[in-house]
Design an enzyme around this catalytic site. Structure first.
Site, PDB file in Angstrom:
ATOM      1  N   GLU A 177       0.879  -1.105   0.201  1.00 20.45           N
ATOM      2  CA  GLU A 177      -0.035   0.012   0.172  1.00 20.45           C
ATOM      3  C   GLU A 177       0.905   1.256   0.056  1.00 20.45           C
ATOM      4  O   GLU A 177       1.806   1.224   0.732  1.00 20.45           O
ATOM      5  CB  GLU A 177      -0.862  -0.011   1.410  1.00 20.45           C
ATOM      6  N   HIS A 207      -8.335   1.114   1.590  1.00 14.71           N
ATOM      7  CA  HIS A 207      -7.917   1.076   2.882  1.00 14.71           C
ATOM      8  C   HIS A 207      -8.851   2.128   3.558  1.00 14.71           C
ATOM      9  O   HIS A 207      -8.650   2.962   4.598  1.00 14.71           O
ATOM     10  CB  HIS A 207      -6.624   1.244   3.439  1.00 14.71           C
TER      11      HIS A 207
END
Length: 528
Positions: free
Chosen positions: A260, A278
């Site tokens: 990420e 997220h």
């Protein structure tokens, strides 16, 4: 006053909480790692979200740091092992965003079941593909939860409201708790084989990494759907892609990814995959809740010693902290004395036993035992505190035992610490007297009532006439002033203990002279 650095974006209300509690706080989100390392040395506390990486290198540059507070649940951006070794408390906020994250998992499950993102994009493009988007009902389906803690149990509650059958795998889920929340507790392999929808709610650890592996995916039902709003790394993404491409799995909904920010992935090209960046904790309510919670927790710890939601230390509530404080000091002093005497005799510690008798036995004992261990190990290992003491003891194979006796004996409350080495066993006991002042009451079973002083001299000797005179003269001739003087003996003419409080440190030369006196068995200078 303690000084706190906030290095990630937090609600302004969190900054205000620190200020209102009297702490000095700096709000500097977006610092680069090198910039953070340059300034971290001046701070007692560090408040973060997920952007800041608390590495061993950062901790090495932070000698004053006492606590790291993570506004959120996951602490995979914190090197907890290194923090523990340095005695830094690591806290998280497991409850502030639990509802938000659980709701996102439910929303992702709906989106996946009814193909909502693709249907929305199609409709906005001017198409009317009613027959293309054939979904499935959640009613009557089996939902499998891997992880049934705070978030997982909320997901279970919402799913039961949808009339789903809920099964759960969690090593910490008791049968009683499973019944209370209405789920069936099963083994992991059983859950994987039975679930129509499988959702993950567990932290990322060595044990849980790729818990949904290629083999696990192969054992899932044909047509099953997977939801992950917990942590990237729990799912083998390459294996998931193959299963979705082949049609073995009907779909997946992912809020988290192995890497990420996830700006590219083969999964993005599949129509049967729903992705979000997220967003599990991304609601205004959750952001505010975790920010306020972490600020309160850190302020409580730095100002009162209260410990809430710590990853690497026993919890101490704000109500408990004042009551525990004198007992923790007593435990530390007893441990410090035992550790110094053990170090002086070069004993390899095999076991440490801590016994609590009377009113102290009713308290939260884990912090007291941790304080005792820190006291014992500091003279032997250097910088040790309540955070790293239990870990250091375990690493060195030291057996730690904790026992309680609720009835009172000669004293209303008593703490007895015993150190066992390969050469000897020594017990030291203490109590609290007026205004919660620690007092020593016994050493090696010999009654010796003495207050602790910053500098003391411990002497064991044979109980024979003339010893006290020679001992007192030796100190007087060297110009060492005696502040307090306490004696104890096992029996007339037997083993005796002399414990002296001094006005300052015991000079090495004078200590050597005391050791040469007739009848002296051991003489050790102590500092607290």
């Amino acid at each position: 006053m303690p000084k706190v650095l906030i290095s990630d974006k937090l609600s302004p209300a969190a900054v205000q909480i620190f200020k209102d509690r009297g702490l000095d706080v700096d709000f500097k989100p977006g610092l680069k790692p090198a910039e953070l390392r340059e300034i971290i040395a001046g701070y007692d506390g560090l408040a973060i979200r997920s952007a800041t990486k608390v590495t061993r290198e950062l901790l090495d540059a932070a000698p004053k740091l006492k606590v790291v507070g993570r506004a959120g649940i996951g602490v995979d951006n914190v090197d907890v092992t290194s923090a523990t070794a340095r005695g830094v408390v690591v806290m998280n906020t497991p409850f502030g965003n639990a509802i938000t994250t659980a709701e996102h998992a439910i929303a992702m499950m709906f989106a996946l079941a009814r193909q909502i993102p693709e249907a929305s994009a199609s409709t906005k493009a001017g198409k009317w593909e009613k027959n293309r988007f054939m979904g499935v009902e959640l009613f009557g389906k089996t939902l499998g939860l891997i992880g049934c803690g705070n978030i997982g149990s909320i997901v279970a509650d919402r799913a039961l409201g949808l009339k789903m059958k809920v099964i759960a795998f969690d090593p910490f889920l008791s049968e009683k708790r499973a019944v209370e929340i209405g789920v069936e507790k099963v083994e992991l392999n059983d859950l994987i084989a039975r679930a129509d929808f499988l959702t993950l709610h567990t932290p990322l650890t060595e044990q849980t990494k790729n818990v949904i592996s290629r083999d696990a995916i192969a054992r899932m039902k044909k047509g099953a759907r997977l939801i992950n709003c917990a942590r990237g790394g729990l799912v083998d993404e390459a294996a998931l892609f193959d299963a979705l491409k082949s049609g073995h799995l009907a779909g997946a909904a992912l809020d988290v990814f192995e890497t990420e920010p996830a700006t590219e992935s083969p999964l993005f090209g599949l129509e049967n995959v729903v992705c979000t960046p997220h967003l599990g904790a991304a609601t205004a309510e959750a952001q505010e809740n975790v920010a306020l919670q972490v600020a309160d927790q850190m302020a409580d710890f730095l100002l009162t010693g209260a410990v809430s939601n710590a990853i690497n230390m026993p919890s101490v509530t704000a109500e408990e902290a004042p009551r525990l404080k004198p007992y923790m000091e007593l435990a530390r002093l007893l441990g410090g004395m035992a550790g110094q005497l053990t170090a002086a005799q070069d004993g390899a510690i095999k076991a440490i036993r801590v016994e609590y008798e009377g009113s102290v036995a009713e308290l939260n004992l884990r912090p007291l035992t941790a304080a005792a261990l820190a006291g014992v190990l500091t003279p032997l290992l250097g910088s040790v505190n309540m955070v790293n003491a239990p870990v250091l003891a375990k690493q060195r194979g030291i057996e730690v035992a904790e026992t309680t006796v609720e009835r009172s004996g000669e004293y209303q409350t008593l703490v007895r610490l015993t150190v066992v080495t390969d050469r000897f066993e020594r017990a030291i006991a203490g109590t609290l007297v007026a205004e919660n002042k620690p007092r020593l009451v016994a050493i090696k079973g010999i009654a010796v009532e003495a207050d602790f002083a910053a500098h003391m001299l411990y002497v064991t000797n044979q109980d024979k006439p003339g010893f006290i005179g020679r001992f007192g003269t030796a100190l007087a001739d060297a110009g060492v002033n005696i502040a307090t003087f306490h004696l104890g003996r096992s029996a007339p003419g037997g083993d005796a203990i002399c414990l002296v409080g001094l006005d300052g440190p015991m000079p090495d030369g004078v200590l050597a002279g005391v050791r040469e006196l007739p009848l002296v068995v051991q003489a050790t200078a102590l500092a607290f």
